[in-house]
Design a protein around this motif. Structure first.
Motif, PDB file in Angstrom:
ATOM      1  N   ALA A   1     -15.418-128.007  36.850  1.00 13.10           N
ATOM      2  CA  ALA A   1     -16.041-128.550  38.053  1.00 13.10           C
ATOM      3  C   ALA A   1     -17.547-128.332  38.066  1.00 13.10           C
ATOM      4  CB  ALA A   1     -15.414-127.912  39.299  1.00 13.10           C
ATOM      5  N   VAL A   2     -18.009-127.242  37.463  1.00  5.47           N
ATOM      6  CA  VAL A   2     -19.425-126.886  37.596  1.00  5.47           C
ATOM      7  C   VAL A   2     -20.221-127.168  36.320  1.00  5.47           C
ATOM      8  CG1 VAL A   2     -20.997-124.945  37.897  1.00  5.47           C
ATOM      9  CG2 VAL A   2     -19.015-125.179  39.386  1.00  5.47           C
TER      10      VAL A   2
ATOM     11  N   GLN B   1     -23.848-119.606  37.057  1.00  5.67           N
ATOM     12  CA  GLN B   1     -23.156-120.587  37.897  1.00  5.67           C
ATOM     13  C   GLN B   1     -21.646-120.351  37.881  1.00  5.67           C
ATOM     14  OE1 GLN B   1     -24.410-124.388  36.454  1.00  5.67           O
ATOM     15  NE2 GLN B   1     -26.381-124.308  37.504  1.00  5.67           N
TER      16      GLN B   1
ATOM     17  N   PRO C   1     -19.818-131.398  34.364  1.00  2.21           N
ATOM     18  CA  PRO C   1     -20.655-132.513  34.812  1.00  2.21           C
ATOM     19  C   PRO C   1     -22.090-132.422  34.290  1.00  2.21           C
ATOM     20  CG  PRO C   1     -19.397-131.623  36.643  1.00  2.21           C
ATOM     21  CD  PRO C   1     -19.199-130.678  35.495  1.00  2.21           C
ATOM     22  N   GLN C   2     -22.582-131.192  34.097  1.00  2.99           N
ATOM     23  CA  GLN C   2     -23.956-131.060  33.604  1.00  2.99           C
ATOM     24  C   GLN C   2     -24.025-131.251  32.093  1.00  2.99           C
ATOM     25  OE1 GLN C   2     -26.116-127.702  35.688  1.00  2.99           O
ATOM     26  NE2 GLN C   2     -24.033-127.206  36.305  1.00  2.99           N
TER      27      GLN C   2
END
Lengths: 215, 565
Positions: free
Chosen positions: B203-204, B186, B207-208
């Protein structure tokens, strides 16, 4: 949009003293496609990693990559403006379809309505009208592949690198998606490198085919 | 019905037994705290409900300041640690240093909080190592300056010392969460879209990761709000934090202080519950903000520099940890160390020889408690995990919140009530009572560290051994356990380190009569000669560090021996 050729000059890649690629030179004109074929381990994915600036430091690489007269050597991946499609769609699971596309769309497109408009137009063109608010997990494989393509194109790349992006789709979808990808590459004049081990991919790409020997 | 779906009879009892062992004291203890907070404690003449304890608490001089101090240090340490850990992950994930990070943070994880706090005090005191190294050539001082660092009313040393432990812990949890998502791929995709490595991570990946580290982060917040030993060593004396206030009242010979102490414990519990709810709300707000930020499409190279600054702060914290350990070691072997000399005049083993007699007893108790707690916890956790594997009936997600309960409830809130119950049962001050409170913490930490490796075991090894005619018992001992030995040893070392570092449970359940290296080091820290404190804190830290070292070295040695043969 200014289009320019992607050129590889005397590219060589080796790992642990073993040469995978030696003295590769290629000039890919805007809208043209270079297909690189060969069995696993022959270095074709390493070539894409080298071009995009993400080659593992375990590899020894030499040679030069340029877009028009802009030499890319040493530039971090995010400054190269090379769009990449991977084997997996890699849509970010925490963002909606529209969110994934907005992430790619340059900030120069200002204002919520303008950004929305661009994304909706792109989705409409790809036959995905009204999908902006959807969670990527609810899409089919073919739909996800198309969203991944849109995401790559919205970032306004200067060239396209395709890392076996068709291999995980089933046969019927594969052909449609292939056509879509190459049509976009041609109309936008993007020089393209395709890595694959499927002869049908090479035929559809229609350009030069480079066969690498097993490492 | 196949054999796999029918776990052994004894194994079927394991989850229930484990829950009783580590949750029983919490439930009983909380009840024992809440009742006296509302005036009910028949043994001391409180046989009706009243709000009198609360009035006493509110009228205590400095109560408001203690409340503020508790909130600012607790939240300050948690936010600082989250910020630094996130910045480090964002700045280092694509660099070679990021891959070695695991090895750097392991010793910091093993250090007991109190030993680290004592080592930090040796550094930052006006007469400490930092000012010794800078005086008089830079500061111009020929005598220690007259200002306070340790004990400063703002509590900043508490925040700093907690961050030393919490940054590595949160880093470890983030690294674990990263294994659940295809982060590397990712990140490549995000960078191909024009984002720098740090912004791509924020940003990627963040959040996860946020949702997955929610419980660990909440445990950090709850711990920071209610910590006792660090606040006693580094915090202001008057007023102290709420948790320290409670412990002081409990140590008062006059039992009438038990009532406001109970009220303060319940108040602390309420503060923690409210803070955890606030954390959850803040996490949701942050998620929404991160999504809006991602959708704006702005590529910001400055994010990389900001992350580098946070990573620099993190590396400075690791260096501070190393310097704290070193200062303990130096003091423990110093002959004379006059201000402002940067180094002791000479080195000697005499401090250790003089202390040997008094160190031996508490060291033996620490070792016995740690080994017993680790063995019992390991047996129970292995039985639970094996039952889950054999029955395929595990509900890991549901039991996860229960596992975190001992890490979320403030220690004073249930230990207070537990102590009252132990006194009534005539069990306070016994080795068994202390051991039980250690199990409350050893079991969840051991479970959390072992569950993932145990669940990712490739069961085909066991099945092929069964097919060869081995019994299930034999397959467990000869196949599964040896294959999983490295994570089992690490988990055991974690449990041992947790037990060795526990201050408040040992103090309260032991009624001051069970002395470990930790309880003695904390007691000594308030006044004794630094060379004496140095030996105690050094030995206190040496136990868990040795346990980690052995856990890492043992499997490697077994492998090497096998190759030689």
């Amino acid at each position: 949009m200014a289009v320019s050729a992607l050129s590889l000059r005397s590219v060589g890649i080796a790992i642990g003293g073993r040469h995978l690629i030696r003295d590769l030179c290629a000039e890919i004109a805007p809208g043209e496609c270079l297909t690189v074929m060969g069995p696993s381990g022959c270095g074709k994915s390493s070539l894409l990693a080298f071009v995009s600036g993400t080659l593992d430091p375990a590899f020894a690489a030499q040679g030069s990559v340029a877009l028009g007269d802009r030499v890319l050597d040493g530039a971090p991946p995010e400054h190269r403006r090379l769009g990449i499609l991977f084997q997996d769609d890699l849509l970010f699971p925490h963002l909606s379809v529209g969110g994934n596309l907005a992430f790619a769309l340059p900030a120069a497109v200002r204002g919520r309505d303008a950004r929305r408009g661009r994304i909706d137009a792109a989705l409409r063109e790809a036959g995905l009208e009204g999908y902006a608010a959807r969670d990527p997990a609810t899409l089919s494989g073919g739909q996800r592949a198309r969203v991944a393509l849109l995401r790559t194109l919205l970032a306004e790349p200067r060239a396209l690198l395709l890392d076996e992006p068709f291999s995980k789709l089933d046969t019927a979808l594969r052909e449609d998606f292939r056509r879509l990808v190459f049509a976009h590459a041609r109309t936008r004049g993007l020089p393209t490198i395709l890595v694959t081990h499927d002869e049908a991919d090479a035929r559809a790409a229609g350009g030069t085919v480079l066969r690498l020997a097993p490492g | 019905m196949s054999a796999r779906t029918q776990p052994h009879k004894l194994l079927r009892l394991a989850p229930g037994l484990t829950l009783v062992v580590f949750l029983g004291p919490i439930v009983a203890g909380l009840a024992g705290t809440v009742l006296p907070a509302f005036g009910f404690l028949p043994a001391l003449g409180g046989d009706g409900l009243s709000l009198h304890p609360w009035r006493r608490l509110c009228e205590t001089p400095g109560f408001a300041a203690a409340l503020t101090l508790t909130l600012t240090t607790g939240w300050g340490a948690t936010l600082l640690s989250m910020l630094v850990a996130t910045g480090m992950a964002a700045a280092l994930h694509h660099r070679p240093a990021g891959r070695r990070l695991g090895a750097w943070i392991a010793p910091a994880l093993a250090m007991p909080h109190s030993a680290l706090a004592i080592g930090m005090a040796f550094l930052i005191l006006p007469s400490g190592w930092v000012l010794r190294a800078l005086s008089p050539w830079l500061t111009g001082w020929s005598r220690p300056p007259d200002f306070s660092t340790v004990g400063h009313e703002s509590g900043w040393p508490i925040v700093l010392a907690l961050a030393l432990k919490e940054v590595p812990y949160l880093m470890l949890m983030m690294l674990g969460a990263l294994n659940q998502i295809p982060a590397a791929a990712q990140l490549r995709a995000a960078r191909a879209l024009g984002y720098g490595p740090a912004q791509a991570w924020l940003a990627v990946v963040l959040p996860q990761v946020l949702a997955q580290i929610r419980l660990p982060a909440m445990a950090v917040l709850a711990f920071s709000l209610s910590v006792v030993d660090v606040a006693m060593i580094l915090g202001p004396g008057n007023p102290p934090t709420l948790a320290v206030m409670v412990v002081r009242w409990l140590g008062d010979p006059n039992p009438r202080w038990l009532f406001p102490a109970a009220a303060a414990s319940v108040l602390l519990l309420a503060l923690v519950v409210a803070s955890l709810a606030a954390w959850r709300a803040a996490e949701a707000a942050l998620q929404a903000a991160l999504a809006r930020w991602a959708m704006r499409g702005a590529r910001r190279p400055a994010i990389g520099r900001a992350a580098d600054i946070a990573a620099g702060a993190g590396i400075a914290l690791l260096a501070l940890t190393a310097a704290s350990m070193l200062s303990l070691a130096l003091w423990s072997v110093a002959t004379r160390w006059r201000w402002p000399d940067a180094w002791p005049e000479g080195f000697t083993g005499a401090n250790w020889m003089r202390q040997a007699g008094s160190l031996a007893g508490p060291a033996a108790t620490t070792l016995a408690l740690g080994l017993a707690a680790t063995l019992i916890a390991l047996t129970l956790v292995l039985a639970c995990l094996e039952r889950e594997a054999q029955a395929r009936a595990g509900q890991p997600s549901r039991s996860l919140a229960l596992l975190y309960l001992p890490l979320l409830v403030p220690q004073v809130a249930f230990l207070f009530g537990l102590q009252i119950l132990l006194v009534r049962a005539g069990l306070d001050g016994s080795f068994g009572a202390v051991l039980w409170t250690h199990l409350v913490f050893a079991i969840p930490y051991l479970f959390l560290s072992l569950a993932d490796p145990w669940r990712s075991y490739d069961d085909r090894y066991s099945r092929s051994a069964l097919a060869l005619g081995a019994s299930r018992w034999r397959v467990f001992w000869r196949i599964k356990l040896p294959i999983l030995l490295p994570p089992v040893l690490i988990a055991a070392a974690v449990a041992f380190a947790v037990s060795a570092g526990l201050y408040l449970p040992t103090l309260l359940a032991g009624a001051g009569r069970v002395a470990t290296l930790t309880t003695e080091a904390v007691t000594l820290s308030s006044g004794a000669d630094r060379r004496v404190i140095g030996t105690w804190a050094m030995l206190q830290a040496a136990f868990p560090l040795a346990a980690y070292g052995a856990a890492v070295a043992w499997p490697a040695m077994v492998r090497r021996l096998r190759r030689w043969r």
